[in-house]
Design a protein around this motif. Structure first.
Motif, short mmCIF file in Angstrom:
data_model
loop_
_atom_site.label_atom_id
_atom_site.label_comp_id
_atom_site.label_asym_id
_atom_site.label_seq_id
_atom_site.Cartn_x
_atom_site.Cartn_y
_atom_site.Cartn_z
N LEU A 1 -8.25 -0.11 0.91
CA LEU A 1 -7.51 0.07 2.15
C LEU A 1 -7.20 1.55 2.36
O LEU A 1 -6.66 2.22 1.48
CB LEU A 1 -6.21 -0.73 2.10
N LYS A 2 -7.56 2.05 3.54
CA LYS A 2 -7.33 3.45 3.88
C LYS A 2 -5.92 3.62 4.41
O LYS A 2 -5.54 3.04 5.43
CB LYS A 2 -8.35 3.90 4.93
N ASP B 1 -4.13 8.36 -1.75
CA ASP B 1 -5.39 8.03 -1.08
C ASP B 1 -6.30 9.25 -1.01
O ASP B 1 -7.52 9.15 -1.19
CB ASP B 1 -5.10 7.49 0.32
N ARG C 1 -6.82 -3.60 -1.74
CA ARG C 1 -8.02 -4.05 -1.05
C ARG C 1 -7.75 -4.09 0.46
O ARG C 1 -6.66 -4.44 0.90
CB ARG C 1 -8.42 -5.45 -1.52
N ASP C 2 -8.76 -3.72 1.22
CA ASP C 2 -8.66 -3.79 2.68
C ASP C 2 -8.77 -5.25 3.10
O ASP C 2 -9.79 -5.89 2.84
CB ASP C 2 -9.79 -2.97 3.31
N TYR D 1 -7.01 -3.11 -5.86
CA TYR D 1 -8.46 -3.04 -6.00
C TYR D 1 -8.84 -2.83 -7.46
O TYR D 1 -9.67 -3.54 -8.00
CB TYR D 1 -9.02 -1.89 -5.15
N ASP E 1 -13.74 -3.04 0.11
CA ASP E 1 -13.36 -1.65 0.29
C ASP E 1 -11.90 -1.46 -0.07
O ASP E 1 -11.10 -2.39 -0.09
CB ASP E 1 -13.61 -1.22 1.74
N ARG F 1 -18.20 4.24 1.24
CA ARG F 1 -16.93 3.96 0.58
C ARG F 1 -17.05 2.77 -0.37
O ARG F 1 -16.52 2.78 -1.48
CB ARG F 1 -15.84 3.68 1.62
N PRO G 1 0.80 -1.23 0.00
CA PRO G 1 0.00 0.00 0.00
C PRO G 1 0.82 1.27 0.00
O PRO G 1 0.31 2.33 -0.34
CB PRO G 1 -0.82 -0.13 1.29
N ASP H 1 -9.38 -6.56 5.83
CA ASP H 1 -10.48 -6.79 6.77
C ASP H 1 -11.84 -6.58 6.12
O ASP H 1 -12.87 -6.91 6.71
CB ASP H 1 -10.33 -5.84 7.98
N ASN H 2 -11.86 -5.99 4.94
CA ASN H 2 -13.11 -5.77 4.21
C ASN H 2 -12.77 -5.74 2.73
O ASN H 2 -12.45 -4.70 2.18
CB ASN H 2 -13.78 -4.47 4.65
#
Length: 496
Positions: free
Chosen positions: A473-474, A480, A464-465, A290, A471, A430, A197, A467-468
């Motif tokens: 990844l922040k 970003d 990609r996140d 993503y 979404d 998001r 990231p 954990d989700n």
């Protein structure tokens, strides 16, 4: 019997020669040079900050690890080096295993609990990792000084983490000068596949040779040095001589290919995007990315090369979006719909992002309103003034906290004074925004003009996140912030 059982690195007279079990390959010496200090030759990196980018099994990490051990730990007494990776499992399978394979066990003692190898001359190799998988975990290693630092898979570490470690890249007080009275010269090294990231930061400063998140007022001289005017004086904010990088592949590691001759064939059987990353170590689409459907050849248009690529339609709506940030990047975009050429003389109605402005300095509402006013020109020939239908703005800026008017209210007042509409709260969904952008790119309904450099560079690095998975990844990067502003505009206009 003695000759048969004697380790390969141990001579008959009892002396140890590491060169009998490990030698740097040609590619591993690419960023090294011989320099003299008071007539004494030393092997040194060509820059104090080095980056080795490459495909899998290209020998990046083990080459730098062995260089630091031989030229720092064994060359100086009480000289510590730090080898860092994100998780201990990866560290153990990579750098620790390489260390134990190529460094004779007679030279050191390894503490399994602290993950520290201590040599007989007092020098240490500290193997570090983020115990809780949080970036702040590296703070535990900042209490010591390390003349040599190796960050494995540095694309997993933020620009702030690199900066904190660079601040500890100094010679400690305990380090003893060698017989010539010299101390080691500090260096920090990153080794990574073009993944992660935060790879955007390393690509910017090492490959593109630019400062990360540079101010719009920064200037570059003829030698590639970047300057910023502060308090009336020009201050150097980036010197390319401090950064060096190389790119390598498994083909540069013949010793590995001898042990695994089928590796190249296995990598060639992968899809092109994965093969480019894992075998060739090229920048671009990444595993876990993503928007792997983003293709600059399909989604980016250069009107200078092809002026007829777009037929502008003045009756189409024009709208904007902005992610307002004081500590981070402040990004704004302009969109419209137009006919975009597909094949031959065929055109298709698509959404076009035609203008981008990204700043990092703290600008007032009035200054940004003036900037936005200048963005409201569709790039026809000649450019056409356009009043945006809406400006989708950071939703959190609509909160009234300590005063009667929110930041959005104050900004809207300045926009109205210039004949522009007030800002509209951006959607907080998001996942919905990311899915919509993905589908528009996949279906060929969205294009970007080539001068919108920041969002074009951001798409390949958006991950990609874990954990989700639905979404993005922040992370705290310029790319970003640009993506958030871009998403506000696309999803704000089309979500209904």
């Amino acid at each position: 019997t003695e000759e048969k059982e004697r380790p390969a690195y141990l001579s008959a007279d009892g002396t140890i020669d590491i060169g009998k079990i490990f030698k740097l390959q040609v590619k591993q010496t690419e960023l090294l040079e011989v320099r003299t200090r008071d007539g004494v030759p030393y092997i040194m990196p060509i820059a104090p900050q080095c980056l080795s980018v490459g495909g899998f099994r290209s020998g990046k990490t083990v080459g730098w690890l062995m260089y630091l051990v031989e030229n720092y730990c064994l060359a100086y007494e009480c000289c510590d080096i730090l080898v860092l990776r994100r998780t201990f499992k990866e560290l153990e399978a990579g750098a620790i295993k390489d260390f134990q394979t190529f460094i004779p066990p007679e030279l050191y003692k390894y503490d399994q609990t602290k993950h520290v190898a201590t040599f007989m001359n007092g020098s240490r190799v500290v193997f570090g990792h983020c115990q809780n998988n949080k970036m702040r975990d590296i703070e535990q290693y900042l209490g010591s000084a390390y003349p040599g630092i190796l960050i494995d898979e540095c694309g997993q570490f933020s620009a702030e983490a690199w900066g904190m470690l660079y601040s500890r890249n100094i010679v400690g007080a305990a380090c003893v000068p060698n017989k010539h009275g010299h101390l080691p010269i500090p260096c920090i090294i990153g080794a990574t596949n073009p993944l992660g990231p935060f790879y955007e930061y390393y690509r910017t400063v090492f490959v593109q040779k630019e400062p990360f998140e540079k101010s719009e007022s920064a200037r570059r001289d003829t030698k590639g040095v970047w300057w910023l005017k502060e308090s009336g004086e020009w201050v150097c904010i980036y010197d390319p001589r401090l950064y060096a990088y190389q790119r390598s592949t498994a083909m540069d590691n013949p010793e590995f290919l001898k042990r695994d001759p089928g590796f190249i064939a296995r990598m060639n059987s992968l899809p092109k995007a994965q093969r480019d990353k894992k075998l060739l170590g090229l920048d671009g689409a990444v595993e876990g990315q993503y928007f792997e459907c983003f293709d600059p050849y399909e989604h980016v248009i250069d009107l200078r090369e092809d002026p007829e690529a777009i037929i502008w339609q003045p009756w189409q709506p024009v709208w904007g979006s902005q992610d307002w940030g004081m500590g981070h990047a402040n990004a704004a975009y302009m969109f419209t719909k137009a006919l975009v050429r597909t094949l031959g003389t065929n055109y298709k109605l698509k959404t076009v992002c035609f203008k981008e402005t990204v700043t990092t300095g703290k600008k007032t509402d009035r200054e940004w309103a003036s900037i936005f006013k200048t963005m409201c020109k569709v790039p026809t020939n000649p450019p056409t003034e356009a009043r945006p239908k809406a400006i989708f703005f950071s939703h959190e800026k609509f909160n009234k906290q300590m005063k009667m008017h929110s930041p959005a209210d104050e900004y809207s007042r300045e926009l109205r004074a210039l004949g522009l509409p007030p800002v509209t709260p951006a959607a907080q969904d998001r996942i919905g925004g990311a899915s919509m952008i993905y589908n528009m790119l996949r279906n060929g309904d969205l294009v970007i003009l080539d001068h919108c450099k920041d969002i074009i560079n951001a798409f390949p690095s958006l991950m990609r996140d874990p954990d989700n998975m639905d979404d993005v990844l922040k992370v705290s990067t310029r790319g970003d912030d640009c993506y958030d502003a871009f998403r506000y505009g696309i999803y704000g206009m089309y979500r209904s």
